[in-house]
Structures are given as structure tokens and as C-alpha cells.
Write an enzyme that holds these catalytic residues in place. Sequence first.
Site, mmCIF file in Angstrom:
data_model
loop_
_atom_site.group_PDB
_atom_site.id
_atom_site.type_symbol
_atom_site.label_atom_id
_atom_site.label_comp_id
_atom_site.label_asym_id
_atom_site.label_seq_id
_atom_site.Cartn_x
_atom_site.Cartn_y
_atom_site.Cartn_z
ATOM 1 N N ASP A 135 0.891 -1.162 -0.015
ATOM 2 C CA ASP A 135 -0.043 -0.137 -0.102
ATOM 3 C C ASP A 135 0.870 1.238 -0.066
ATOM 4 O OD1 ASP A 135 -2.613 1.363 0.319
ATOM 5 O OD2 ASP A 135 -1.660 2.108 2.211
ATOM 6 N N TYR A 193 2.727 10.045 0.919
ATOM 7 C CA TYR A 193 3.694 9.593 1.934
ATOM 8 C C TYR A 193 5.214 9.884 1.364
ATOM 9 C CZ TYR A 193 0.037 6.162 3.159
ATOM 10 O OH TYR A 193 -1.106 5.611 3.570
ATOM 11 N N LYS A 222 -2.657 5.748 -3.741
ATOM 12 C CA LYS A 222 -3.724 6.594 -3.671
ATOM 13 C C LYS A 222 -3.538 8.173 -4.059
ATOM 14 C CE LYS A 222 -3.799 4.959 1.003
ATOM 15 N NZ LYS A 222 -2.249 4.595 1.209
ATOM 16 N N HIS A 249 -7.769 8.776 -1.520
ATOM 17 C CA HIS A 249 -7.162 8.827 -0.083
ATOM 18 C C HIS A 249 -8.105 9.304 0.972
ATOM 19 C CE1 HIS A 249 -3.052 8.742 2.073
ATOM 20 N NE2 HIS A 249 -3.736 8.298 2.751
ATOM 21 N N GLN A 274 -10.332 1.317 1.996
ATOM 22 C CA GLN A 274 -9.338 1.208 3.157
ATOM 23 C C GLN A 274 -9.855 2.103 4.291
ATOM 24 O OE1 GLN A 274 -4.842 2.876 3.173
ATOM 25 N NE2 GLN A 274 -5.525 1.480 1.404
HETATM 26 N N1 NAP Z 1 -5.613 5.351 4.175
HETATM 27 C C1 NAP Z 1 -5.208 6.013 5.153
HETATM 28 O O1 NAP Z 1 -5.658 7.114 5.711
HETATM 29 C C2 NAP Z 1 -4.253 5.256 5.999
HETATM 30 C C3 NAP Z 1 -3.780 5.855 7.107
HETATM 31 C C4 NAP Z 1 -2.670 5.173 7.995
HETATM 32 C C5 NAP Z 1 -2.129 4.035 7.631
HETATM 33 N N2 NAP Z 1 -2.481 3.415 6.249
HETATM 34 C C6 NAP Z 1 -1.874 2.663 5.848
HETATM 35 O O2 NAP Z 1 -1.688 1.631 6.574
HETATM 36 C C7 NAP Z 1 -0.560 1.049 6.784
HETATM 37 C C8 NAP Z 1 -0.455 0.289 8.262
HETATM 38 O O3 NAP Z 1 -0.812 1.309 9.199
HETATM 39 P P1 NAP Z 1 0.124 1.361 10.358
HETATM 40 O O4 NAP Z 1 1.555 1.835 10.281
HETATM 41 O O5 NAP Z 1 -0.861 2.086 11.603
HETATM 42 O O6 NAP Z 1 0.146 -0.223 10.863
HETATM 43 P P2 NAP Z 1 0.169 -1.037 12.272
HETATM 44 O O7 NAP Z 1 1.033 -1.999 11.843
HETATM 45 O O8 NAP Z 1 -0.731 -1.027 12.933
HETATM 46 O O9 NAP Z 1 1.292 0.044 13.145
HETATM 47 C C9 NAP Z 1 2.601 -0.020 12.740
HETATM 48 C C10 NAP Z 1 3.481 0.080 14.340
HETATM 49 O O10 NAP Z 1 3.251 -1.125 14.875
HETATM 50 C C11 NAP Z 1 4.798 -1.625 15.122
HETATM 51 N N3 NAP Z 1 4.710 -2.960 14.844
HETATM 52 C C12 NAP Z 1 4.634 -3.518 13.583
HETATM 53 N N4 NAP Z 1 4.493 -4.949 13.695
HETATM 54 C C13 NAP Z 1 4.699 -5.153 15.000
HETATM 55 C C14 NAP Z 1 4.846 -6.476 15.545
HETATM 56 N N5 NAP Z 1 4.874 -7.655 15.232
HETATM 57 N N6 NAP Z 1 4.749 -6.422 17.188
HETATM 58 C C15 NAP Z 1 4.931 -5.033 17.793
HETATM 59 N N7 NAP Z 1 4.883 -4.063 17.151
HETATM 60 C C16 NAP Z 1 4.585 -4.027 15.801
HETATM 61 C C17 NAP Z 1 5.452 -0.986 14.221
HETATM 62 O O11 NAP Z 1 6.954 -0.494 14.953
HETATM 63 P P3 NAP Z 1 8.387 -1.092 14.097
HETATM 64 O O12 NAP Z 1 8.434 -0.233 13.076
HETATM 65 O O13 NAP Z 1 9.246 -0.640 14.978
HETATM 66 O O14 NAP Z 1 8.319 -2.531 13.977
HETATM 67 C C18 NAP Z 1 4.874 0.529 14.040
HETATM 68 O O15 NAP Z 1 5.029 1.261 15.247
HETATM 69 C C19 NAP Z 1 0.345 2.119 6.505
HETATM 70 O O16 NAP Z 1 1.764 1.984 6.195
HETATM 71 C C20 NAP Z 1 -0.284 2.826 5.376
HETATM 72 O O17 NAP Z 1 -0.060 2.149 4.129
HETATM 73 C C21 NAP Z 1 -3.555 4.227 5.461
#
Ligand code: NAP
Length: 313
Positions: free
Chosen positions: A52, A57, A86, A119, A191
Site C-alpha cells: 500500500d 507518503y 492513492k 485517499h 481502506q
Molecule cells: N488510508 C489512510 O488514511 C491510512 C492511514 C494510516 C495508515 N494507512 C496505511 O496502513 C499501513 C499500516 O498502518 P500502521 O502503520 O498504522 O500499521 P500498524 O502495523 O498498526 O502499526 C505500525 C506500528 O506497529 C509496530 N509493529 C509492527 N509490527 C509489530 C509487531 N509484530 N509487534 C509489535 N509492534 C509491531 C511498528 O513498529 P516497528 O516499525 O518498530 O516494527 C509501528 O510502530 C500504513 O503503512 C499505510 O500504508 C493508511
Amino acid sequence: MTTSDRLRDTRIPLNNGSSAIPAVGFGTLIPDPLVTRQATRSALEVGFRHFDCAERYRNEQAVGDAMQDVFKAGNIQRNDVFVTTKLWNSNHRPERVRPAFDASRRRLQLDHIDCYVIHTPFAFQPGDEQDPRDDQGRVIYDSGVTLLETWGALERLVDDGHCKSIGLSDIGLDKLREIVAAARIKPSVIQVESHPYLPEWELLDFCRQHGIVVQAFAALGHALEPRLLDDPVIKDIAQRVGKTPAQVALAWAVQRGTAFLTTSTTPHRIHENFEISTLPEDAMQEIRDRVTTRIRFNTVVETGVPGFIPRAT
Ligand SMILES: NC(=O)c1ccc[n+]([C@@H]2O[C@H](COP(=O)([O-])OP(=O)(O)OC[C@H]3O[C@@H](n4cnc5c(N)ncnc54)[C@H](OP(=O)(O)O)[C@@H]3O)[C@@H](O)[C@H]2O)c1
């Protein structure tokens, strides 16, 4: 349960018949381009086949570079990978959609995009400034374009062939109903933020009825408080099934029919997030019944302004 089964290979067919989306997805909301390139490459190498991205970004080039590195190595081909990107809020005017799409394709170094998503449903003042503000610091919205007009421009991208499917992000049920009712090409995906603390069952039911795939972002709660991965129900299940709390939350996402997006810049966690296995039905029910915390971590859905700040690396 200590070994992996085929859950991680789950693919959900898209309603326009173009292809199927891998349920296990890697998000590229990573501020540093070098870290983005390393993390994307690691994710491809451990087995992620769904990425994604977003012009917002500002790192599509780094994602594209990582994909090229891996494609050139020869074991993974372009068509093995499903790429979403997006359209940002400042490009909602129909005449801005194709140039924005082509610019994303160029940065990602891809001939076609598997899914192009609006987005957020909020149009900002058109232009190259992604975060236009007035002198009081307030967002400048654009009342000169409707979401349906922007959607029409995405439909034309599908007609032209470089875009295989289209979708919406940060959308609520009311707006989604309007688009589904009026669209010539129905959304293939939406999404939205979703995890056990924000299950969005009603939205998911509507999407099921219309064959729309829900891509759940922040599937691990974005590591924010209250920490999903410290939830006693999730931890208890993790211990019982011999998996980590993250693997439990991600398996839950796939088994209830969503695709998930998770992000990590840490190689062993990227690997961990791919190695999911099927949860027993009673664990699925337990998460539904006994996880009672409800929280939205990202307020983008209310304003169109990204709600959690990208993590510093
Ligand atoms: N459409 C939208 O408006 C929107 C908004 C937000 C996000 N998104 C998309 O969704 C994706 C994912 O969102 P998100 O970053 O919030 O995902 P997330 O996986 O819920 O959160 C990521 C965080 O969790 C930690 N993490 C990841 N795997 C882990 C594990 N196995 N154990 C413990 N901690 C862990 C990461 O730290 P480390 O890096 O230190 O491992 C990071 O701090 C984004 O990259 C983006 O592509 C879309």
C-alpha cells in the site's frame, strides 16, 4: 499451533474480475526513503505480495526502487505483486487525476497500478501544496468538486487500462452508499482503520453485500495507547495458540474477511507479521465478544488531515 498454514496466502477476488488481492498487506507509511526501501525489500523477501502506497507518503520512488531491486534479482515478478496507491486530497479536480496517477506510476516505476484509491473523501485546494492552509492555519478545502466527479475520473483510468481497480479510503457508510449507488464502476476496495478495537462490523457487512474488499489499516493499532498488543484477551489467545499478539490480531483480520495493512521497519517483525496461522473459531468468537475497548487512532476520517504523525525513525 506453532507452524504456519496457508492463511497468509489468502487472496480475495475483486468484484470487477480484474484479479484477487492478497489479504496480507504491507503499508509504506514510512518517513525516511532509505528505511522505506529497506523495509519494502525485506517485506517482499519474506513473502508480502500486497503493498500500500500513496503520493502523500512522498516515498513512492523508494518503494519503486525496492521493487525494481527485487524484480531484477529474478525470483519475484511484477505480476506476483499487488500494488495500491492513492490520490491525494489536493488532486480531486478531475483534470488533476490523470497527471497525479501517471506521476505515481512513474515514481513507482510500474506500467499499471492494481488499485488506485481516493485517499480521503475531502477535497483540498487544488495544487501542488499537499497541506494548504489559510493564514489562521485552517485547512483550505475545495468546494468546487464533488466526490462523485473525482470518482468519475478514476473510472476513466480503469477504462484506459493502466489502472486495474479503484477504491476509496477513510470513508464512512453514508458516503460509500452514495458512491455505490451512483458509480458506473463500483469500488473494489475501501481502506479504513480497523482492528479489534475498531471492528467496523456494519461497514464490513455492507462491503460483503457488495463484494467490496475492506483493507484494514493500522491493523495492529499503530502501536498507540491503549496498546492492542497488550490486550489481555489477545495476549491470552496468543499464549494458547503459540503465536504472538500481533499474529493473533492479523489472523483475526484475515479470517473475518478483510485484507490488512501493517507496517514495520524491523526485519524480525516484518517476518513475524507474515507468519500468521488460522485461529480456532472459539478464539475468533472470543475476540468478538470479549474485546470491548473501542477506539479510533486516526482522525483523518473527520477532516482529511492525516491523524497520526508518521513515526520518526
Ligand atoms: N488510508 C489512510 O488514511 C491510512 C492511514 C494510516 C495508515 N494507512 C496505511 O496502513 C499501513 C499500516 O498502518 P500502521 O502503520 O498504522 O500499521 P500498524 O502495523 O498498526 O502499526 C505500525 C506500528 O506497529 C509496530 N509493529 C509492527 N509490527 C509489530 C509487531 N509484530 N509487534 C509489535 N509492534 C509491531 C511498528 O513498529 P516497528 O516499525 O518498530 O516494527 C509501528 O510502530 C500504513 O503503512 C499505510 O500504508 C493508511
